[in-house]
Design an enzyme around this catalytic site. Structure first.
Site, PDB file in Angstrom:
ATOM      1  N   ARG A  66      -8.599   1.569  10.246  1.00 40.51           N
ATOM      2  CA  ARG A  66      -8.194   0.181  10.489  1.00 40.51           C
ATOM      3  C   ARG A  66      -9.179  -0.559  11.387  1.00 40.51           C
ATOM      4  O   ARG A  66      -8.992  -1.734  11.659  1.00 40.51           O
ATOM      5  CB  ARG A  66      -6.843   0.201  11.170  1.00 40.51           C
ATOM      6  CG  ARG A  66      -5.809  -0.688  10.511  1.00 40.51           C
ATOM      7  CD  ARG A  66      -4.487  -0.104  10.827  1.00 40.51           C
ATOM      8  NE  ARG A  66      -3.374  -0.949  10.771  1.00 40.51           N
ATOM      9  CZ  ARG A  66      -2.215  -0.557  10.236  1.00 40.51           C
ATOM     10  NH1 ARG A  66      -2.127   0.621   9.655  1.00 40.51           N
ATOM     11  NH2 ARG A  66      -1.171  -1.334  10.295  1.00 40.51           N
ATOM     12  N   ARG A 109      11.590  -6.727   4.465  1.00 44.55           N
ATOM     13  CA  ARG A 109      11.403  -5.277   4.357  1.00 44.55           C
ATOM     14  C   ARG A 109      12.430  -4.530   5.214  1.00 44.55           C
ATOM     15  O   ARG A 109      12.725  -4.908   6.335  1.00 44.55           O
ATOM     16  CB  ARG A 109       9.995  -4.933   4.828  1.00 44.55           C
ATOM     17  CG  ARG A 109       9.676  -3.463   4.690  1.00 44.55           C
ATOM     18  CD  ARG A 109       8.211  -3.230   4.681  1.00 44.55           C
ATOM     19  NE  ARG A 109       7.614  -3.313   6.005  1.00 44.55           N
ATOM     20  CZ  ARG A 109       6.359  -2.944   6.258  1.00 44.55           C
ATOM     21  NH1 ARG A 109       5.589  -2.503   5.281  1.00 44.55           N
ATOM     22  NH2 ARG A 109       5.864  -3.045   7.469  1.00 44.55           N
ATOM     23  N   LYS A 166       0.834  -1.210   0.000  1.00 43.38           N
ATOM     24  CA  LYS A 166       0.000   0.000   0.000  1.00 43.38           C
ATOM     25  C   LYS A 166       0.865   1.254   0.000  1.00 43.38           C
ATOM     26  O   LYS A 166       0.568   2.228  -0.681  1.00 43.38           O
ATOM     27  CB  LYS A 166      -0.904   0.053   1.240  1.00 43.38           C
ATOM     28  CG  LYS A 166      -1.825  -1.122   1.419  1.00 43.38           C
ATOM     29  CD  LYS A 166      -2.753  -0.924   2.615  1.00 43.38           C
ATOM     30  CE  LYS A 166      -2.043  -0.867   3.958  1.00 43.38           C
ATOM     31  NZ  LYS A 166      -1.416  -2.128   4.380  1.00 43.38           N
ATOM     32  N   ARG A 213       0.416  -9.413  13.753  1.00 42.00           N
ATOM     33  CA  ARG A 213      -0.179  -8.286  13.013  1.00 42.00           C
ATOM     34  C   ARG A 213      -1.181  -8.785  11.974  1.00 42.00           C
ATOM     35  O   ARG A 213      -2.202  -8.131  11.730  1.00 42.00           O
ATOM     36  CB  ARG A 213       0.927  -7.450  12.352  1.00 42.00           C
ATOM     37  CG  ARG A 213       1.706  -6.633  13.374  1.00 42.00           C
ATOM     38  CD  ARG A 213       2.996  -6.104  12.796  1.00 42.00           C
ATOM     39  NE  ARG A 213       2.782  -5.142  11.742  1.00 42.00           N
ATOM     40  CZ  ARG A 213       3.682  -4.892  10.784  1.00 42.00           C
ATOM     41  NH1 ARG A 213       4.818  -5.559  10.736  1.00 42.00           N
ATOM     42  NH2 ARG A 213       3.434  -3.972   9.880  1.00 42.00           N
ATOM     43  N   ARG A 271      12.152  -2.744  10.727  1.00 42.89           N
ATOM     44  CA  ARG A 271      11.238  -2.199  11.725  1.00 42.89           C
ATOM     45  C   ARG A 271      11.080  -3.173  12.878  1.00 42.89           C
ATOM     46  O   ARG A 271      11.062  -4.371  12.681  1.00 42.89           O
ATOM     47  CB  ARG A 271       9.868  -1.945  11.072  1.00 42.89           C
ATOM     48  CG  ARG A 271       9.794  -0.636  10.350  1.00 42.89           C
ATOM     49  CD  ARG A 271       8.549  -0.507   9.514  1.00 42.89           C
ATOM     50  NE  ARG A 271       7.319  -0.936  10.182  1.00 42.89           N
ATOM     51  CZ  ARG A 271       6.112  -0.754   9.665  1.00 42.89           C
ATOM     52  NH1 ARG A 271       5.974  -0.153   8.494  1.00 42.89           N
ATOM     53  NH2 ARG A 271       5.038  -1.158  10.306  1.00 42.89           N
TER      54      ARG A 271
HETATM   55  P1  AMP Z   1       1.849   0.390   9.501  1.00 42.00           P
HETATM   56  O1  AMP Z   1       3.123   1.095   9.153  1.00 42.00           O
HETATM   57  O2  AMP Z   1       0.650   0.905   8.754  1.00 42.00           O
HETATM   58  O3  AMP Z   1       1.982  -1.121   9.423  1.00 42.00           O
HETATM   59  O4  AMP Z   1       1.550   0.735  11.049  1.00 42.00           O
HETATM   60  C1  AMP Z   1       2.470   0.383  12.050  1.00 42.00           C
HETATM   61  C2  AMP Z   1       1.773   0.323  13.389  1.00 42.00           C
HETATM   62  O5  AMP Z   1       1.221   1.597  13.711  1.00 42.00           O
HETATM   63  C3  AMP Z   1       0.591  -0.635  13.476  1.00 42.00           C
HETATM   64  O6  AMP Z   1       0.986  -1.981  13.709  1.00 42.00           O
HETATM   65  C4  AMP Z   1      -0.166  -0.043  14.654  1.00 42.00           C
HETATM   66  O7  AMP Z   1       0.477  -0.338  15.885  1.00 42.00           O
HETATM   67  C5  AMP Z   1      -0.016   1.447  14.407  1.00 42.00           C
HETATM   68  N1  AMP Z   1      -1.107   1.979  13.555  1.00 42.00           N
HETATM   69  C6  AMP Z   1      -0.986   2.470  12.290  1.00 42.00           C
HETATM   70  N2  AMP Z   1      -2.171   2.860  11.814  1.00 42.00           N
HETATM   71  C7  AMP Z   1      -3.076   2.606  12.794  1.00 42.00           C
HETATM   72  C8  AMP Z   1      -4.482   2.771  12.902  1.00 42.00           C
HETATM   73  N3  AMP Z   1      -5.206   3.287  11.901  1.00 42.00           N
HETATM   74  N4  AMP Z   1      -5.068   2.384  14.067  1.00 42.00           N
HETATM   75  C9  AMP Z   1      -4.355   1.867  15.085  1.00 42.00           C
HETATM   76  N5  AMP Z   1      -3.028   1.673  15.044  1.00 42.00           N
HETATM   77  C10 AMP Z   1      -2.383   2.039  13.909  1.00 42.00           C
END
Ligand code: AMP
Length: 232
Positions: free
Chosen positions: A98, A137, A23, A181, A170
């Site tokens: 989310r 990644r 994405k 996740r 990460r």
């Molecule tokens: P991502 O980079 O999108 O995978 O986000 C990394 C982490 O940020 C996720 O595993 C959550 O802990 C937090 N996070 C990101 N977006 C959200 C969201 N919309 N709601 C809750 N937690 C989020």
């Protein structure tokens, strides 16, 4: 089926799909081409953690564990971000909403801003592929740009093409956290896709393949009249 959004409206796009599905990469390509911001909740949160802001301090333990940050924190953060001037031309959301509660908060934020959602696009791949992608990644510790050791390596080993800073894995891309996740995604975020599907605002695309091909599928999904775009 008729698409609800008008091509002349500012593009307001939600990108959905499991972690690591691409994405961010696709959002960046489209945002640059359209001249609109890509708003990634993960990137905003990681920035807050790096800077040690109150939001970052509240979010960091959830993030490290692969849990979702509480809705209220995220909704406030995004309402604030969407009110900034650059969002007036349209925007692409990566990682938000989310949860179903976040869909409702986004509805209110878009209504307030007078900018209707154009479309939600669901990127689909098998779980094994997600694990493969996340495990390889790497991202720039300074600007956050993502790479993959095999599919999208940097020009210089372990260094960001953009600013030369070191690439890191990460915290939440460790194998044990990846599976968790995915679980959280199935439980909390798949119902979000169902919400948009029921409103006739969802296009699903096959996210397996070369970035340029997936970009094409994304473009097709944005063509009025097409609601379900899959690779042959
Ligand atoms: P991502 O980079 O999108 O995978 O986000 C990394 C982490 O940020 C996720 O595993 C959550 O802990 C937090 N996070 C990101 N977006 C959200 C969201 N919309 N709601 C809750 N937690 C989020």
């Amino acid at each position: 089926m008729t698409r609800r959004f008008q091509p002349k409206d500012p593009l307001v796009l939600v990108l959905l799909g499991p972690p690591g599905v691409g994405k961010g990469t696709q959002g960046r390509l489209l945002a640059d081409a359209e001249g609109i911001p890509l708003l990634s909740t993960g990137d905003i949160l990681r920035g807050a953690v790096r800077e040690g802001t109150p939001l970052g301090r509240q979010a960091q333990d959830y993030m490290r564990a692969g849990e979702l940050v509480p809705d209220q924190l995220i909704d406030d953060m995004m309402a604030d971000r969407l009110s900034q001037g650059d969002a007036a031309r349209g925007f692409i959301l990566d990682g938000y909403p989310r949860t179903v509660a976040q869909v409702q908060a986004l509805d209110v934020a878009l209504e307030t801003a007078g900018r209707p959602l154009s479309l939600a696009v669901l990127f689909e791949v098998a779980d094994e592929e997600v694990v493969r992608r996340l495990a390889g990644r790497r991202s720039c510790q300074s600007c956050g740009r993502a790479y993959h050791v095999e599919f999208d390596p940097p020009r210089a080993r372990d260094r960001c093409d953009r600013d030369g800073e070191p690439l890191v894995r990460r915290d939440d891309d460790r194998p044990e956290t990846i599976l968790h996740r995915l679980d959280v995604y199935r439980r909390e975020t798949e119902p979000v896709a169902t919400c948009f599907r029921e409103r006739d605002q969802l296009a699903a695309i096959d996210a397996l393949g070369e970035p340029a091909d997936i970009h094409e599928r994304l473009r097709e999904a944005l063509t009025p009249g097409r609601l379900d775009v899959r690779a042959a």
